[in-house]
Design a protein around this motif. Sequence first.
Motif, PDB file in Angstrom:
ATOM      1  N   VAL A 228       0.835  -1.208   0.000  1.00  0.00           N
ATOM      2  CA  VAL A 228       0.000   0.000   0.000  1.00  0.00           C
ATOM      3  C   VAL A 228       0.866   1.254   0.000  1.00  0.00           C
ATOM      4  CG1 VAL A 228      -1.623   1.362   1.375  1.00  0.00           C
ATOM      5  CG2 VAL A 228      -1.996  -1.087   1.071  1.00  0.00           C
ATOM      6  N   THR A 229       1.865   1.295   0.861  1.00  0.00           N
ATOM      7  CA  THR A 229       2.707   2.483   0.951  1.00  0.00           C
ATOM      8  C   THR A 229       3.592   2.649  -0.277  1.00  0.00           C
ATOM      9  OG1 THR A 229       4.351   1.198   2.222  1.00  0.00           O
ATOM     10  CG2 THR A 229       2.739   2.484   3.467  1.00  0.00           C
ATOM     11  N   ALA A 230       4.009   1.531  -0.884  1.00  0.00           N
ATOM     12  CA  ALA A 230       4.852   1.613  -2.084  1.00  0.00           C
ATOM     13  C   ALA A 230       4.088   2.224  -3.253  1.00  0.00           C
ATOM     14  CB  ALA A 230       5.365   0.225  -2.459  1.00  0.00           C
ATOM     15  N   ARG A 231       2.777   1.982  -3.308  1.00  0.00           N
ATOM     16  CA  ARG A 231       1.962   2.505  -4.421  1.00  0.00           C
ATOM     17  C   ARG A 231       1.403   3.893  -4.141  1.00  0.00           C
ATOM     18  NH1 ARG A 231      -0.068  -3.124  -5.005  1.00  0.00           N
ATOM     19  NH2 ARG A 231      -1.739  -2.638  -3.543  1.00  0.00           N
ATOM     20  N   GLU A 232       1.519   4.357  -2.915  1.00  0.00           N
ATOM     21  CA  GLU A 232       0.897   5.621  -2.531  1.00  0.00           C
ATOM     22  C   GLU A 232       1.607   6.808  -3.185  1.00  0.00           C
ATOM     23  OE1 GLU A 232      -0.671   7.752   1.574  1.00  0.00           O
ATOM     24  OE2 GLU A 232       1.057   6.399   1.628  1.00  0.00           O
ATOM     25  N   PRO A 233       0.889   7.637  -3.950  1.00  0.00           N
ATOM     26  CA  PRO A 233       1.518   8.806  -4.575  1.00  0.00           C
ATOM     27  C   PRO A 233       2.095   9.761  -3.522  1.00  0.00           C
ATOM     28  CG  PRO A 233      -0.651   8.389  -5.524  1.00  0.00           C
ATOM     29  CD  PRO A 233      -0.531   7.508  -4.306  1.00  0.00           C
ATOM     30  N   LYS A 234       3.188  10.398  -3.872  1.00  0.00           N
ATOM     31  CA  LYS A 234       3.856  11.307  -2.941  1.00  0.00           C
ATOM     32  C   LYS A 234       2.932  12.440  -2.504  1.00  0.00           C
ATOM     33  CE  LYS A 234       8.152  12.102  -3.792  1.00  0.00           C
ATOM     34  NZ  LYS A 234       9.424  12.620  -4.353  1.00  0.00           N
ATOM     35  N   PHE A 235       2.112  12.927  -3.443  1.00  0.00           N
ATOM     36  CA  PHE A 235       1.218  14.035  -3.088  1.00  0.00           C
ATOM     37  C   PHE A 235       0.185  13.592  -2.063  1.00  0.00           C
ATOM     38  CE2 PHE A 235      -2.395  16.890  -3.542  1.00  0.00           C
ATOM     39  CZ  PHE A 235      -1.766  18.127  -3.485  1.00  0.00           C
ATOM     40  N   ASP A 236      -0.285  12.325  -2.146  1.00  0.00           N
ATOM     41  CA  ASP A 236      -1.239  11.832  -1.156  1.00  0.00           C
ATOM     42  C   ASP A 236      -0.611  11.789   0.232  1.00  0.00           C
ATOM     43  OD1 ASP A 236      -3.008  11.590  -3.183  1.00  0.00           O
ATOM     44  OD2 ASP A 236      -3.273   9.419  -3.051  1.00  0.00           O
ATOM     45  N   LYS A 237       0.674  11.390   0.287  1.00  0.00           N
ATOM     46  CA  LYS A 237       1.371  11.366   1.571  1.00  0.00           C
ATOM     47  C   LYS A 237       1.471  12.774   2.155  1.00  0.00           C
ATOM     48  CE  LYS A 237       4.249   7.394   0.261  1.00  0.00           C
ATOM     49  NZ  LYS A 237       5.622   6.897   0.047  1.00  0.00           N
ATOM     50  N   PHE A 238       1.804  13.720   1.286  1.00  0.00           N
ATOM     51  CA  PHE A 238       1.897  15.119   1.716  1.00  0.00           C
ATOM     52  C   PHE A 238       0.540  15.622   2.213  1.00  0.00           C
ATOM     53  CE2 PHE A 238       0.831  19.402   0.087  1.00  0.00           C
ATOM     54  CZ  PHE A 238       1.591  20.173   0.949  1.00  0.00           C
ATOM     55  N   GLU A 239      -0.501  15.328   1.443  1.00  0.00           N
ATOM     56  CA  GLU A 239      -1.837  15.799   1.790  1.00  0.00           C
ATOM     57  C   GLU A 239      -2.301  15.197   3.117  1.00  0.00           C
ATOM     58  OE1 GLU A 239      -4.995  14.728  -0.937  1.00  0.00           O
ATOM     59  OE2 GLU A 239      -5.686  16.811  -0.945  1.00  0.00           O
ATOM     60  N   THR A 240      -1.978  13.918   3.337  1.00  0.00           N
ATOM     61  CA  THR A 240      -2.340  13.268   4.596  1.00  0.00           C
ATOM     62  C   THR A 240      -1.650  13.950   5.780  1.00  0.00           C
ATOM     63  OG1 THR A 240      -2.729  11.110   3.559  1.00  0.00           O
ATOM     64  CG2 THR A 240      -2.213  11.121   5.905  1.00  0.00           C
ATOM     65  N   GLU A 241      -0.357  14.221   5.638  1.00  0.00           N
ATOM     66  CA  GLU A 241       0.360  14.870   6.730  1.00  0.00           C
ATOM     67  C   GLU A 241      -0.225  16.259   7.012  1.00  0.00           C
ATOM     68  OE1 GLU A 241       4.797  16.468   8.036  1.00  0.00           O
ATOM     69  OE2 GLU A 241       4.614  14.676   6.789  1.00  0.00           O
ATOM     70  N   MET A 242      -0.558  16.997   5.967  1.00  0.00           N
ATOM     71  CA  MET A 242      -1.138  18.326   6.171  1.00  0.00           C
ATOM     72  C   MET A 242      -2.485  18.234   6.885  1.00  0.00           C
ATOM     73  SD  MET A 242       1.140  20.378   5.172  1.00  0.00           S
ATOM     74  CE  MET A 242       0.174  21.865   5.360  1.00  0.00           C
ATOM     75  N   ASP A 243      -3.286  17.210   6.547  1.00  0.00           N
ATOM     76  CA  ASP A 243      -4.557  16.997   7.238  1.00  0.00           C
ATOM     77  C   ASP A 243      -4.328  16.723   8.725  1.00  0.00           C
ATOM     78  OD1 ASP A 243      -6.050  17.381   4.990  1.00  0.00           O
ATOM     79  OD2 ASP A 243      -6.381  15.258   4.570  1.00  0.00           O
TER      80      ASP A 243
END
Length: 349
Positions: A228-243
Amino acid sequence: MNVKNLRYLSYAIGALLLIYIVFRIASPAELETHADENPNDKAESYFRTQSDGFSVDPFYLESAKTIFSADGQFLRFDEIISRAKSGELNFVSELWNLRRQCPEGSTREQCHEYIKAFLQNEYGGEEAKRLVSMLSNYLKYEEAMVQLDPSSKSYSNQERYEQIKQLRRKYFAKEDAELIFGLEEATADFSFNRKNFLDETKNIKADDRIRMYEDYRKKSFGSYYNAVTAREPKFDKFETEMDLRQNELSKLSVQERESKEKEVRIRYFGKDGNDRMEKVLKEMKEEEEKISKLQVEEKNFLKNYPNLSDSEREKKLMDLRIQTLGSKELAEEYSRRMEYEKTLKNSTN
Protein backbone atom coordinates in the motif's frame (compact mmCIF):
# COMPACT_ATOMS: atom_id res chain seq x y z
CA MET A 1 -16.85 14.36 5.42
CA ASN A 2 -13.69 15.87 3.91
CA VAL A 3 -12.01 15.01 0.61
CA LYS A 4 -9.54 12.61 2.22
CA ASN A 5 -12.32 10.62 3.88
CA LEU A 6 -14.27 10.49 0.65
CA ARG A 7 -11.22 9.20 -1.23
CA TYR A 8 -10.66 6.37 1.21
CA LEU A 9 -14.35 5.52 1.30
CA SER A 10 -14.41 5.39 -2.50
CA TYR A 11 -11.68 2.73 -2.36
CA ALA A 12 -13.90 0.64 -0.13
CA ILE A 13 -17.07 0.69 -2.29
CA GLY A 14 -15.73 1.46 -5.77
CA ALA A 15 -14.91 -2.16 -6.52
CA LEU A 16 -18.44 -3.22 -5.63
CA LEU A 17 -20.06 -0.81 -8.07
CA LEU A 18 -17.50 -1.74 -10.71
CA ILE A 19 -18.43 -5.41 -10.46
CA TYR A 20 -22.11 -4.56 -10.87
CA ILE A 21 -21.56 -2.26 -13.86
CA VAL A 22 -19.04 -4.29 -15.81
CA PHE A 23 -20.99 -7.49 -15.30
CA ARG A 24 -24.03 -5.84 -16.85
CA ILE A 25 -21.95 -4.52 -19.74
CA ALA A 26 -20.04 -7.72 -20.32
CA SER A 27 -22.98 -10.11 -20.31
CA PRO A 28 -25.68 -8.77 -22.69
CA ALA A 29 -25.55 -11.98 -24.74
CA GLU A 30 -26.89 -13.97 -21.80
CA LEU A 31 -30.09 -11.93 -21.78
CA GLU A 32 -31.03 -12.86 -25.35
CA THR A 33 -32.68 -16.03 -26.65
CA HIS A 34 -32.69 -17.30 -30.23
CA ALA A 35 -34.40 -20.16 -31.99
CA ASP A 36 -31.18 -20.93 -33.88
CA GLU A 37 -28.24 -22.69 -32.22
CA ASN A 38 -26.52 -20.33 -29.83
CA PRO A 39 -22.70 -20.39 -30.20
CA ASN A 40 -22.57 -19.88 -26.45
CA ASP A 41 -24.33 -23.17 -25.68
CA LYS A 42 -21.24 -25.33 -25.96
CA ALA A 43 -19.20 -23.17 -23.62
CA GLU A 44 -22.12 -22.79 -21.24
CA SER A 45 -22.62 -26.53 -21.00
CA TYR A 46 -19.06 -27.02 -19.80
CA PHE A 47 -19.23 -24.06 -17.44
CA ARG A 48 -22.53 -25.08 -15.86
CA THR A 49 -22.27 -28.86 -15.63
CA GLN A 50 -18.79 -29.31 -14.17
CA SER A 51 -19.07 -29.30 -10.38
CA ASP A 52 -15.51 -28.07 -9.91
CA GLY A 53 -15.41 -26.02 -13.12
CA PHE A 54 -12.15 -27.70 -14.09
CA SER A 55 -12.96 -29.73 -17.21
CA VAL A 56 -12.36 -27.75 -20.40
CA ASP A 57 -13.22 -28.61 -24.01
CA PRO A 58 -10.05 -29.46 -26.04
CA PHE A 59 -11.05 -26.71 -28.49
CA TYR A 60 -10.46 -24.07 -25.83
CA LEU A 61 -7.29 -25.74 -24.59
CA GLU A 62 -5.78 -25.45 -28.06
CA SER A 63 -7.09 -21.94 -28.82
CA ALA A 64 -5.89 -20.51 -25.50
CA LYS A 65 -2.28 -21.31 -26.44
CA THR A 66 -2.32 -18.56 -29.07
CA ILE A 67 -4.74 -16.13 -27.37
CA PHE A 68 -2.79 -15.67 -24.14
CA SER A 69 0.84 -15.11 -25.05
CA ALA A 70 3.23 -13.59 -22.53
CA ASP A 71 5.86 -10.96 -23.31
CA GLY A 72 7.98 -12.77 -20.75
CA GLN A 73 7.37 -15.63 -18.36
CA PHE A 74 4.08 -15.73 -16.48
CA LEU A 75 4.39 -15.73 -12.72
CA ARG A 76 4.89 -19.11 -11.11
CA PHE A 77 2.06 -20.40 -8.93
CA ASP A 78 3.98 -19.76 -5.71
CA GLU A 79 4.74 -16.20 -6.88
CA ILE A 80 1.04 -15.58 -7.56
CA ILE A 81 0.07 -16.73 -4.07
CA SER A 82 2.93 -14.81 -2.41
CA ARG A 83 2.15 -11.56 -4.21
CA ALA A 84 -1.58 -11.88 -3.53
CA LYS A 85 -0.85 -12.33 0.20
CA SER A 86 1.31 -9.20 0.24
CA GLY A 87 -1.12 -7.08 -1.82
CA GLU A 88 1.21 -6.77 -4.81
CA LEU A 89 -1.20 -8.73 -7.02
CA ASN A 90 -4.95 -8.26 -7.32
CA PHE A 91 -6.78 -11.37 -8.55
CA VAL A 92 -9.83 -9.43 -9.76
CA SER A 93 -7.70 -7.01 -11.79
CA GLU A 94 -5.79 -9.92 -13.30
CA LEU A 95 -9.06 -11.60 -14.28
CA TRP A 96 -10.17 -8.48 -16.12
CA ASN A 97 -6.79 -8.28 -17.84
CA LEU A 98 -7.37 -11.81 -19.14
CA ARG A 99 -10.95 -11.03 -20.14
CA ARG A 100 -9.74 -8.15 -22.29
CA GLN A 101 -7.59 -10.59 -24.26
CA CYS A 102 -10.49 -12.89 -25.19
CA PRO A 103 -11.28 -12.90 -28.95
CA GLU A 104 -13.59 -10.14 -30.11
CA GLY A 105 -17.16 -11.38 -30.23
CA SER A 106 -16.66 -14.00 -27.50
CA THR A 107 -19.60 -14.43 -25.17
CA ARG A 108 -19.04 -14.21 -21.46
CA GLU A 109 -19.13 -18.00 -21.08
CA GLN A 110 -16.77 -18.56 -23.99
CA CYS A 111 -14.30 -16.05 -22.58
CA HIS A 112 -14.28 -17.85 -19.25
CA GLU A 113 -13.62 -21.18 -20.99
CA TYR A 114 -10.64 -19.61 -22.76
CA ILE A 115 -9.33 -18.32 -19.43
CA LYS A 116 -9.77 -21.69 -17.70
CA ALA A 117 -8.00 -23.34 -20.62
CA PHE A 118 -5.15 -20.85 -20.30
CA LEU A 119 -4.76 -21.66 -16.59
CA GLN A 120 -4.78 -25.39 -17.26
CA ASN A 121 -2.20 -25.02 -20.06
CA GLU A 122 0.08 -22.67 -18.14
CA TYR A 123 0.04 -24.32 -14.72
CA GLY A 124 -1.44 -27.81 -14.88
CA GLY A 125 -2.06 -30.31 -12.08
CA GLU A 126 -3.16 -29.18 -8.63
CA GLU A 127 -1.90 -25.62 -9.19
CA ALA A 128 -4.23 -25.12 -12.15
CA LYS A 129 -7.05 -26.81 -10.28
CA ARG A 130 -6.67 -24.34 -7.39
CA LEU A 131 -6.69 -21.33 -9.72
CA VAL A 132 -9.60 -22.62 -11.80
CA SER A 133 -11.55 -23.38 -8.63
CA MET A 134 -11.07 -19.78 -7.44
CA LEU A 135 -12.10 -18.51 -10.88
CA SER A 136 -15.27 -20.66 -10.96
CA ASN A 137 -16.25 -19.58 -7.45
CA TYR A 138 -15.59 -15.95 -8.33
CA LEU A 139 -17.86 -16.19 -11.38
CA LYS A 140 -20.66 -17.60 -9.24
CA TYR A 141 -20.10 -14.84 -6.70
CA GLU A 142 -20.07 -12.23 -9.48
CA GLU A 143 -23.47 -13.40 -10.66
CA ALA A 144 -24.81 -13.29 -7.10
CA MET A 145 -23.51 -9.73 -6.76
CA VAL A 146 -25.83 -8.60 -9.55
CA GLN A 147 -28.79 -9.51 -7.37
CA LEU A 148 -27.69 -6.98 -4.73
CA ASP A 149 -28.96 -3.46 -5.29
CA PRO A 150 -26.01 -1.07 -4.67
CA SER A 151 -28.37 1.92 -4.69
CA SER A 152 -30.41 0.69 -1.73
CA LYS A 153 -30.87 3.40 0.91
CA SER A 154 -31.88 1.01 3.68
CA TYR A 155 -28.26 0.31 4.65
CA SER A 156 -25.23 2.43 5.40
CA ASN A 157 -22.14 1.88 3.27
CA GLN A 158 -20.55 -0.07 6.09
CA GLU A 159 -23.63 -2.27 6.56
CA ARG A 160 -23.80 -2.89 2.82
CA TYR A 161 -20.15 -3.86 2.75
CA GLU A 162 -20.68 -6.34 5.58
CA GLN A 163 -23.38 -7.94 3.44
CA ILE A 164 -20.89 -8.25 0.59
CA LYS A 165 -18.31 -9.88 2.87
CA GLN A 166 -20.89 -12.39 4.11
CA LEU A 167 -21.87 -13.20 0.52
CA ARG A 168 -18.23 -13.84 -0.38
CA ARG A 169 -17.86 -16.39 2.43
CA LYS A 170 -20.63 -18.45 0.85
CA TYR A 171 -18.52 -18.97 -2.25
CA PHE A 172 -14.95 -19.00 -0.94
CA ALA A 173 -12.99 -20.81 1.71
CA LYS A 174 -11.42 -18.42 4.23
CA GLU A 175 -7.94 -18.63 2.68
CA ASP A 176 -9.20 -18.04 -0.87
CA ALA A 177 -11.40 -15.13 0.25
CA GLU A 178 -8.37 -13.49 1.86
CA LEU A 179 -6.25 -14.03 -1.27
CA ILE A 180 -8.86 -12.48 -3.56
CA PHE A 181 -10.42 -9.77 -1.38
CA GLY A 182 -8.00 -9.33 1.53
CA LEU A 183 -6.49 -6.00 0.53
CA GLU A 184 -9.83 -4.54 -0.54
CA GLU A 185 -11.46 -5.54 2.75
CA ALA A 186 -8.55 -4.18 4.76
CA THR A 187 -8.87 -0.91 2.84
CA ALA A 188 -12.60 -0.83 3.55
CA ASP A 189 -12.13 -1.40 7.27
CA PHE A 190 -9.44 1.29 7.32
CA SER A 191 -11.66 3.82 5.58
CA PHE A 192 -14.73 3.11 7.72
CA ASN A 193 -12.73 3.53 10.96
CA ARG A 194 -10.43 6.34 9.86
CA LYS A 195 -12.80 9.10 10.99
CA ASN A 196 -12.89 7.64 14.50
CA PHE A 197 -9.10 7.71 14.64
CA LEU A 198 -9.01 11.34 13.46
CA ASP A 199 -11.63 12.39 16.01
CA GLU A 200 -9.90 10.60 18.87
CA THR A 201 -6.47 12.09 18.10
CA LYS A 202 -7.42 15.62 17.02
CA ASN A 203 -5.95 17.22 20.15
CA ILE A 204 -2.69 15.26 20.14
CA LYS A 205 0.55 16.97 19.12
CA ALA A 206 0.95 16.79 15.33
CA ASP A 207 4.23 14.84 15.25
CA ASP A 208 2.82 12.25 17.65
CA ARG A 209 -0.44 12.10 15.73
CA ILE A 210 1.40 11.40 12.47
CA ARG A 211 3.36 8.58 14.11
CA MET A 212 0.16 7.14 15.59
CA TYR A 213 -1.55 7.35 12.21
CA GLU A 214 1.19 5.30 10.59
CA ASP A 215 0.94 2.72 13.39
CA TYR A 216 -2.81 2.63 12.81
CA ARG A 217 -2.25 1.98 9.08
CA LYS A 218 0.23 -0.81 9.82
CA LYS A 219 -2.28 -2.45 12.12
CA SER A 220 -5.13 -2.00 9.62
CA PHE A 221 -3.30 -3.29 6.55
CA GLY A 222 -1.05 -5.88 8.18
CA SER A 223 0.82 -7.85 5.51
CA TYR A 224 -0.49 -5.45 2.83
CA TYR A 225 1.10 -2.37 4.42
CA ASN A 226 4.31 -2.37 2.36
CA ALA A 227 2.43 -2.77 -0.93
CA VAL A 228 0.00 0.00 0.00
CA THR A 229 2.71 2.48 0.95
CA ALA A 230 4.85 1.61 -2.08
CA ARG A 231 1.96 2.51 -4.42
CA GLU A 232 0.90 5.62 -2.53
CA PRO A 233 1.52 8.81 -4.57
CA LYS A 234 3.86 11.31 -2.94
CA PHE A 235 1.22 14.03 -3.09
CA ASP A 236 -1.24 11.83 -1.16
CA LYS A 237 1.37 11.37 1.57
CA PHE A 238 1.90 15.12 1.72
CA GLU A 239 -1.84 15.80 1.79
CA THR A 240 -2.34 13.27 4.60
CA GLU A 241 0.36 14.87 6.73
CA MET A 242 -1.14 18.33 6.17
CA ASP A 243 -4.56 17.00 7.24
CA LEU A 244 -3.06 15.52 10.39
CA ARG A 245 -1.29 18.81 11.17
CA GLN A 246 -4.31 20.98 10.40
CA ASN A 247 -5.55 21.42 13.97
CA GLU A 248 -2.10 22.50 15.14
CA LEU A 249 -1.50 24.72 12.09
CA SER A 250 -4.77 26.56 12.69
CA LYS A 251 -3.42 27.81 16.03
CA LEU A 252 -0.30 29.38 14.49
CA SER A 253 0.09 32.89 13.13
CA VAL A 254 -0.14 33.32 9.35
CA GLN A 255 3.65 33.64 9.06
CA GLU A 256 4.33 30.60 11.28
CA ARG A 257 1.77 28.51 9.39
CA GLU A 258 3.19 29.40 5.98
CA SER A 259 6.71 28.61 7.23
CA LYS A 260 5.62 25.18 8.51
CA GLU A 261 3.71 24.37 5.33
CA LYS A 262 6.76 25.31 3.26
CA GLU A 263 8.97 23.08 5.41
CA VAL A 264 6.65 20.09 4.80
CA ARG A 265 6.42 20.77 1.05
CA ILE A 266 10.21 20.91 0.70
CA ARG A 267 10.54 17.62 2.58
CA TYR A 268 8.23 15.88 0.10
CA PHE A 269 8.93 17.68 -3.17
CA GLY A 270 12.30 19.40 -2.79
CA LYS A 271 13.04 23.11 -3.24
CA ASP A 272 12.12 23.19 -6.94
CA GLY A 273 8.86 21.37 -6.29
CA ASN A 274 8.01 23.77 -3.49
CA ASP A 275 8.76 26.78 -5.73
CA ARG A 276 6.36 25.45 -8.38
CA MET A 277 3.67 24.79 -5.79
CA GLU A 278 4.09 28.24 -4.26
CA LYS A 279 3.66 29.77 -7.70
CA VAL A 280 0.41 27.85 -8.20
CA LEU A 281 -0.80 28.76 -4.71
CA LYS A 282 -0.04 32.42 -5.39
CA GLU A 283 -2.00 32.30 -8.65
CA MET A 284 -4.92 30.59 -6.92
CA LYS A 285 -4.92 33.22 -4.17
CA GLU A 286 -4.88 36.03 -6.74
CA GLU A 287 -7.77 34.41 -8.59
CA GLU A 288 -9.76 34.05 -5.37
CA GLU A 289 -9.18 37.72 -4.61
CA LYS A 290 -10.33 38.72 -8.09
CA ILE A 291 -13.46 36.60 -7.79
CA SER A 292 -14.25 38.01 -4.34
CA LYS A 293 -13.87 41.52 -5.72
CA LEU A 294 -16.01 40.65 -8.74
CA GLN A 295 -18.81 39.22 -6.62
CA VAL A 296 -18.96 42.42 -4.56
CA GLU A 297 -19.03 44.54 -7.75
CA GLU A 298 -21.75 42.36 -9.29
CA LYS A 299 -23.87 42.63 -6.17
CA ASN A 300 -23.55 46.42 -6.15
CA PHE A 301 -24.26 46.62 -9.87
CA LEU A 302 -27.48 44.58 -9.59
CA LYS A 303 -28.55 46.68 -6.63
CA ASN A 304 -27.92 49.97 -8.45
CA TYR A 305 -29.48 48.92 -11.78
CA PRO A 306 -32.50 46.74 -10.96
CA ASN A 307 -34.56 47.73 -14.01
CA LEU A 308 -32.26 46.64 -16.84
CA SER A 309 -33.57 44.16 -19.39
CA ASP A 310 -32.17 40.64 -19.27
CA SER A 311 -29.99 41.22 -22.32
CA GLU A 312 -28.65 44.53 -21.02
CA ARG A 313 -27.95 43.06 -17.59
CA GLU A 314 -26.05 40.07 -19.02
CA LYS A 315 -24.00 42.31 -21.32
CA LYS A 316 -23.03 44.65 -18.50
CA LEU A 317 -22.16 41.74 -16.20
CA MET A 318 -19.96 40.19 -18.89
CA ASP A 319 -18.15 43.51 -19.42
CA LEU A 320 -17.58 43.74 -15.67
CA ARG A 321 -16.24 40.17 -15.55
CA ILE A 322 -13.85 40.73 -18.44
CA GLN A 323 -12.55 43.92 -16.85
CA THR A 324 -12.01 42.29 -13.43
CA LEU A 325 -10.73 38.86 -14.48
CA GLY A 326 -8.59 40.10 -17.35
CA SER A 327 -9.88 38.22 -20.39
CA LYS A 328 -13.02 37.14 -22.19
CA GLU A 329 -12.08 33.46 -21.80
CA LEU A 330 -11.80 33.75 -18.01
CA ALA A 331 -15.04 35.72 -17.86
CA GLU A 332 -16.90 33.08 -19.88
CA GLU A 333 -15.46 30.30 -17.74
CA TYR A 334 -16.59 32.13 -14.61
CA SER A 335 -20.06 32.62 -16.09
CA ARG A 336 -20.38 28.90 -16.87
CA ARG A 337 -19.28 28.03 -13.35
CA MET A 338 -21.82 30.38 -11.80
CA GLU A 339 -24.57 28.97 -14.01
CA TYR A 340 -23.64 25.42 -13.06
CA GLU A 341 -23.62 26.25 -9.34
CA LYS A 342 -27.01 27.93 -9.71
CA THR A 343 -28.45 24.87 -11.47
CA LEU A 344 -26.96 22.57 -8.85
CA LYS A 345 -28.41 24.64 -6.03
CA ASN A 346 -31.87 24.70 -7.62
CA SER A 347 -31.85 20.95 -8.16
CA THR A 348 -31.25 20.30 -4.45
CA ASN A 349 -34.08 22.56 -3.28
